[in-house]
Design an enzyme around this catalytic site. Structure first.
Site, PDB file in Angstrom:
ATOM      1  N   ASP A   1       0.826  -1.175   0.028  1.00 31.05           N
ATOM      2  CA  ASP A   1       0.073  -0.245  -0.063  1.00 31.05           C
ATOM      3  C   ASP A   1       0.690   1.296   0.057  1.00 31.05           C
ATOM      4  O   ASP A   1       0.223   2.393   0.087  1.00 31.05           O
ATOM      5  CB  ASP A   1      -0.978  -0.096   1.105  1.00 31.05           C
ATOM      6  CG  ASP A   1      -0.209  -0.250   2.614  1.00 31.05           C
ATOM      7  OD1 ASP A   1       1.003  -0.282   2.595  1.00 31.05           O
ATOM      8  OD2 ASP A   1      -0.994  -0.378   3.635  1.00 31.05           O
TER       9      ASP A   1
ATOM     10  N   ARG B   1      21.667   0.040  -3.154  1.00 31.94           N
ATOM     11  CA  ARG B   1      21.833  -1.292  -2.239  1.00 31.94           C
ATOM     12  C   ARG B   1      22.499  -2.309  -3.278  1.00 31.94           C
ATOM     13  O   ARG B   1      22.547  -2.207  -4.461  1.00 31.94           O
ATOM     14  CB  ARG B   1      20.434  -1.881  -2.267  1.00 31.94           C
ATOM     15  CG  ARG B   1      19.493  -0.894  -1.158  1.00 31.94           C
ATOM     16  CD  ARG B   1      18.098  -0.807  -1.729  1.00 31.94           C
ATOM     17  NE  ARG B   1      17.418   0.259  -1.119  1.00 31.94           N
ATOM     18  CZ  ARG B   1      16.955   0.179   0.079  1.00 31.94           C
ATOM     19  NH1 ARG B   1      16.995  -1.026   0.703  1.00 31.94           N
ATOM     20  NH2 ARG B   1      16.526   1.223   0.873  1.00 31.94           N
TER      21      ARG B   1
ATOM     22  N   ASP C   1      18.840  -6.499  -1.153  1.00 28.16           N
ATOM     23  CA  ASP C   1      18.178  -5.292  -1.331  1.00 28.16           C
ATOM     24  C   ASP C   1      18.180  -4.586  -0.074  1.00 28.16           C
ATOM     25  O   ASP C   1      17.905  -3.326  -0.203  1.00 28.16           O
ATOM     26  CB  ASP C   1      16.570  -5.245  -1.662  1.00 28.16           C
ATOM     27  CG  ASP C   1      15.728  -6.460  -0.824  1.00 28.16           C
ATOM     28  OD1 ASP C   1      16.081  -7.467  -0.811  1.00 28.16           O
ATOM     29  OD2 ASP C   1      14.629  -5.946  -0.252  1.00 28.16           O
TER      30      ASP C   1
HETATM   31  P1  AMP Z   1      11.585  -4.812   3.212  1.00 26.05           P
HETATM   32  O1  AMP Z   1      11.273  -6.068   3.522  1.00 26.05           O
HETATM   33  O2  AMP Z   1      10.824  -3.420   3.893  1.00 26.05           O
HETATM   34  O3  AMP Z   1      12.914  -4.407   3.099  1.00 26.05           O
HETATM   35  O4  AMP Z   1      10.663  -4.589   1.776  1.00 26.05           O
HETATM   36  C1  AMP Z   1      11.073  -5.279   0.788  1.00 26.05           C
HETATM   37  C2  AMP Z   1      10.434  -4.637  -0.577  1.00 26.05           C
HETATM   38  O5  AMP Z   1       9.094  -4.700  -0.474  1.00 26.05           O
HETATM   39  C3  AMP Z   1      11.055  -3.439  -1.098  1.00 26.05           C
HETATM   40  O6  AMP Z   1      10.938  -3.342  -2.372  1.00 26.05           O
HETATM   41  C4  AMP Z   1       9.851  -2.334  -0.443  1.00 26.05           C
HETATM   42  O7  AMP Z   1       9.891  -1.119  -1.198  1.00 26.05           O
HETATM   43  C5  AMP Z   1       8.708  -3.341  -0.520  1.00 26.05           C
HETATM   44  N1  AMP Z   1       7.605  -3.047   0.598  1.00 26.05           N
HETATM   45  C6  AMP Z   1       7.464  -3.359   1.664  1.00 26.05           C
HETATM   46  N2  AMP Z   1       6.680  -2.791   2.463  1.00 26.05           N
HETATM   47  C7  AMP Z   1       5.634  -2.267   1.371  1.00 26.05           C
HETATM   48  C8  AMP Z   1       4.359  -1.624   1.305  1.00 26.05           C
HETATM   49  N3  AMP Z   1       3.691  -1.615   2.469  1.00 26.05           N
HETATM   50  N4  AMP Z   1       4.187  -0.800   0.300  1.00 26.05           N
HETATM   51  C9  AMP Z   1       4.883  -1.147  -0.842  1.00 26.05           C
HETATM   52  N5  AMP Z   1       5.963  -1.770  -0.852  1.00 26.05           N
HETATM   53  C10 AMP Z   1       6.328  -2.378   0.221  1.00 26.05           C
HETATM   54 MG    MG Z   2      14.138  -3.052   2.169  1.00 32.12          MG
END
Ligand code: AMP
Ligand code: MG
Length: 489
Positions: free
Chosen positions: A125, A183, A252
């Site tokens: 979201d 990254r 990432d």
């Molecule tokens: P993370 O696990 O937070 O490092 O996120 C992994 C990927 O998911 C990244 O590309 C984030 O930008 C995306 N992501 C995580 N949470 C959200 C969210 N609520 N809405 C959109 N993208 C998300």
């Molecule tokens: Mg991340």
């Protein structure tokens, strides 16, 4: 000192080829309000902290107003998540507002996390909840004060928007700062797409902006890879020494500058346990505390592979080895400091491992044990009972202290001076989950943000005893239910 309107923005990422990013404006919250501002980070960009008193502050930092000169965008990247390659990730909820350039020529990227949908949001979201935002805000600053390279936290803004996770929660945005948010996954995406020209453009961009001493070096891509390996090795050694787990060491979430980045379900260990898994979603313990050094190695190999079209085979192979050597040396040096030792003697590593094993079997609080060890008295064994009482196997600990005493005597260590040194290496205060939780509950239930600022102040000076703050140095009560943190935040 700058005002909100006089910050000097550059947008160097927009000068990269189109496929590298998407130009996108943040989606603001209705009625934004400031939750917390960190004067130390404001100072880095010379932003007058009094600006936080203006109502426009919350508007700028939730995207309702656009900074003059800012050209916001979301960046493309991919990465290995839990060991599996995911061909496209990217900034799904973070929007880069641009880089602020200071008079000294330093640049800081201002990134707004939770700023709404982008092309890379996939099923998400685009939002972040206040809970996870507070955790990231505080931990970035806590790590910085512990001397660990990290993104920095400028402010949190919330507003009238509810975000659904397992339950409805208040939404918030975090403004975080780093010289770069590139990254390992930013390199991987071009490698796996076979876009080697873009790979080279990215490497040149990173070198020009962040490793400028390599610009004219002949094998500059290999040198870049090796410098990243060294920085990553140092960073992970520091995590291990301070007893901290990241929780989601996907490629990432690995910074090309060796910064600790993307704080999610992280954890400072309380009871020492090498198998500690802080991320509730990590069922197999891939990112457990004891695996972090190996995962760092795995991740450097992934980066080396991604950069392989630019670098000779031997230099690629050298990268993970360089990482490992750096990590081990740095860790040994940090543990030596934690024990208050100045010299290096054979057997020191065993002294460390044996202590850790004893701590493991007694589930001793990692931070508090090292802090109290500074009070160890070589000449007065009875004076050491407060340290001894933290162990279940007292005789085994007595054997260890006899060796520790011999070791201290071997370098003619003096207790008073050693204590002062050790208190500069062993923090009194860390961001324990239950401390963050208290700040989160007051913020989410009552919009009371005082505890966030109290923690920010405390953790800014983690090595100094602060009067009246004893309760902040105590592990979570074993009777209270564990605080569960996972990827979804
Ligand atoms: P993370 O696990 O937070 O490092 O996120 C992994 C990927 O998911 C990244 O590309 C984030 O930008 C995306 N992501 C995580 N949470 C959200 C969210 N609520 N809405 C959109 N993208 C998300
Ligand atoms: Mg991340």
């Amino acid at each position: 000192m700058q005002t909100l309107e006089t910050l000097s923005f550059d947008n160097s990422y927009t000068r990269l080829p189109e496929g590298f990013f998407q130009r996108v404006r943040p989606t603001p919250f209705p009625n934004p309000h400031l939750v917390s501002v960190n004067p130390a980070a404001a100072e880095l960009i010379h932003l007058d902290p009094n600006e936080a008193k203006r109502p426009e502050f919350a508007e700028y930092f939730c995207g309702a107003k656009l900074f003059p000169g800012s050209d916001p965008l979301a960046t493309l990247y991919s990465g290995h998540q839990f060991g599996h390659y995911v061909p496209q990730l990217g900034d799904g909820r973070a929007i880069l507002l641009g880089e602020v350039r200071t008079d000294e020529g330093e640049t800081w990227e201002l990134q707004l996390k939770g700023a709404g949908l982008t092309r890379f949001s996939r099923d998400g979201d685009g939002r972040a909840i206040l809970r996870s935002t507070i955790r990231e805000y505080l931990c970035g600053e806590a790590m910085h004060a512990l001397g660990i390279s990290t993104t920095r936290s400028l402010c949190i803004v919330s507003g009238e928007e509810i975000v659904w996770r397992e339950t409805p929660e208040p939404g918030a945005m975090l403004l975080r700062m780093a010289p770069s948010h590139v990254r390992f996954g930013t390199f991987e995406v071009f490698f796996y797409r076979g876009q080697h020209e873009n790979l080279k453009i990215l490497a040149d961009y990173v070198i020009q902006h962040h490793y400028p001493h390599l610009v004219d070096v002949e094998n500059r891509y290999a040198r870049l890879l090796h410098e990243v390996a060294v920085r990553t090795g140092e960073m992970i050694a520091q995590w291990q020494a301070v007893g901290w787990s990241h929780g989601v060491m996907n490629t990432d979430n690995m910074s090309i500058l060796g910064l600790t980045i993307d704080y999610g379900p992280y954890g400072f260990m309380e009871a020492f346990h090498p198998g500690f898994v802080c991320n509730h979603s990590d069922h197999r313990g891939r990112y457990s505390f004891q695996h972090q050094p190996d995962i760092g190695y795995w991740n450097i190999r992934a980066l080396a592979k991604a950069m392989s079209p630019l670098i000779e085979q031997a230099e690629i192979q050298a990268a993970p080895e360089l990482y490992e050597k750096t990590m081990l040396e740095k860790y040994a040096g940090l543990m030596q400091e934690k024990l208050g030792l100045i010299e290096t003697h054979t057997g020191d590593d065993k002294l460390v491992t044996d202590l850790l094993n004893l701590m493991d079997s007694s589930r001793t609080d990692y931070t508090n044990l090292f802090r109290s060890l500074s009070k160890f008295q070589q000449e007065s064994p009875n004076g050491n009972s407060t340290i001894r009482d933290q162990f279940l196997h007292r005789e085994a600990f007595d054997d260890w202290t006899a060796r520790y005493r011999d070791r201290l005597q071997a370098e003619k260590s003096r207790d008073r001076e050693r204590q002062i040194r050790m208190n500069q290496s062993n923090p009194k205060y860390i961001l324990r989950n239950h401390l963050a939780q208290k700040a989160i509950e007051q913020a989410t239930r009552h919009k009371d943000y005082a505890e966030i600022d109290r923690l920010l102040n405390l953790l800014n000076d983690p090595f100094t005893e602060q009067p009246g703050m004893e309760a902040y140095a105590i592990p979570q009560d074993s009777d209270s239910s564990p605080i569960i943190v996972s990827c979804s935040s």
